[in-house]
Write a protein that holds these residues in place. Structure first.
Motif, short mmCIF file in Angstrom:
data_model
loop_
_atom_site.label_atom_id
_atom_site.label_comp_id
_atom_site.label_asym_id
_atom_site.label_seq_id
_atom_site.Cartn_x
_atom_site.Cartn_y
_atom_site.Cartn_z
N TYR A 61 40.72 32.19 34.24
CA TYR A 61 41.63 31.06 34.28
C TYR A 61 41.00 29.76 34.76
CZ TYR A 61 44.87 35.00 34.03
OH TYR A 61 45.51 36.16 33.67
N ARG B 273 49.30 33.60 41.73
CA ARG B 273 49.65 33.79 40.32
C ARG B 273 50.41 35.10 40.15
NH1 ARG B 273 47.17 31.10 35.87
NH2 ARG B 273 47.66 32.08 33.88
N LYS C 297 45.39 41.73 32.90
CA LYS C 297 45.58 40.57 32.03
C LYS C 297 46.84 40.68 31.20
CE LYS C 297 41.38 40.98 30.24
NZ LYS C 297 40.20 40.66 29.38
#
Length: 324
Positions: free
Chosen positions: A111, A122, A139
């Motif tokens: 990222y 996140r 992911k």
């Protein structure tokens, strides 16, 4: 080594005032498991199936806990299936960062984020706790699977066997009852024991940690006089969990953490054993002494306020080990 409080970063060192000077390590907060079919593991939820390319590993080359996972990634043939990002060795007011350098810190390969704490928020914008490595990231679901190294290596040991065809087993069912007590002693008195010594802020706390540490080294030295590996003739996870502490012992723990009654070099069996493990295929490439020495001496201002990097001992890990 700061922490997040409800998703907000705070630059705070460990609180040893309330523990009489003792360092106490917090438990990992993310405890899901990758499994072959995606069913739930011993802790956490289901839905993390062992698929090639799905997971990403965030590590520090300096950290012994992260180092375990790098070794198992190599041993189990997972390099083409699980990507990695390496943090910078300097851990200062922003904790682990994705600053790049010439010695293995490549930034956040997923990222492009600046800090490891951004991976935590996140996954959970309100996360509270220490921002540690390793971090196993999913992911597909956009979240952290686990930040507990002892469990990540067991996932790597078995979950991806059908993906890789590599069925080497470092935690065999028939040996688990024997392996786990060995792991427990080594973790408490040595893997974590070096930190109990180095991060102690009272003489009493240091004294309580240093004697068990060298008692365990003496015990291991005697054990390895009669057997090639900790559990006999076969390598197990116990050996690799021990190795990541031993390989750092003389370069950093002996001086920096005041674990200086003896050096690893003074233990004939342990020193030869460490060299043998270091020389196994793929292992040397997981060891980055530039990051190890830089991180410990430069990052721990409470121990080394002037951030002077010592010259360090001359060690030849490629010297023939003579063990058979």
């Amino acid at each position: 080594m700061g922490l997040l409080v409800n998703g907000v970063w705070q630059d705070k060192w460990y609180d040893t005032d309330s523990t009489g000077g003792k360092f106490q390590r917090a438990d990992a907060k993310f405890r899901n498991w990758v499994t072959a079919d995606g069913t739930a593991g011993p802790t956490g939820g289901a839905g993390f199936r062992a698929d090639s390319g799905r997971y990403h590993l965030y590590v520090s080359m300096a950290c012994p806990w992260a180092h375990r996972t790098l070794i198992f990634r190599e041993l189990k043939g997972l390099s083409d299936h699980i990507g990695i990002s390496v943090v910078h060795p300097d851990m200062l007011q922003d904790g682990w960062t994705f600053q790049t350098d010439d010695h293995g810190a490549r930034g956040d390969m997923l990222y492009g984020l600046p800090f490891a704490r951004d991976i935590y928020t996140r996954a959970d914008p309100t996360f509270s706790g220490r921002v540690t490595v390793p971090i196993l990231w999913d992911k597909e679901r956009g979240t952290i699977v686990s930040n507990e190294s002892s469990e990540i290596i067991r996932m790597f040991n078995a979950a991806f066997d059908e993906v890789t065809g590599n069925t080497a087993d470092y935690w065999p069912q028939q040996m688990r009852n024997a392996i786990d007590p060995v792991n427990a002693r080594i973790y408490d008195t040595l893997n974590n024991g070096v930190y109990k010594c180095g991060f102690a802020t009272s003489q009493q706390a240091y004294d309580a940690a240093i004697t068990p540490l060298f008692d365990t080294l003496d015990w291991l030295e005697a054990r390895l006089a009669d057997t090639r590996y900790l559990m006999g003739d076969a390598l197990t996870e116990a050996d690799w969990r021990l190795f990541t502490t031993l390989v750092r012992f003389d370069p950093v723990y002996h001086l920096h953490f005041k674990c200086n009654r003896k050096r690893l070099l003074d233990f004939a069996n342990l020193w030869a054993y460490t060299r043998e493990l270091f020389q196994m295929p793929g292992v040397a490439g997981t060891v980055n002494f530039d990051h190890i020495i830089r991180h410990y001496h430069y990052s721990h201002e409470t121990i080394n306020p002037n951030r002077i990097i010592p010259i360090g001992p001359e060690l030849d890990f490629m010297e023939p080990h003579g063990r058979s």
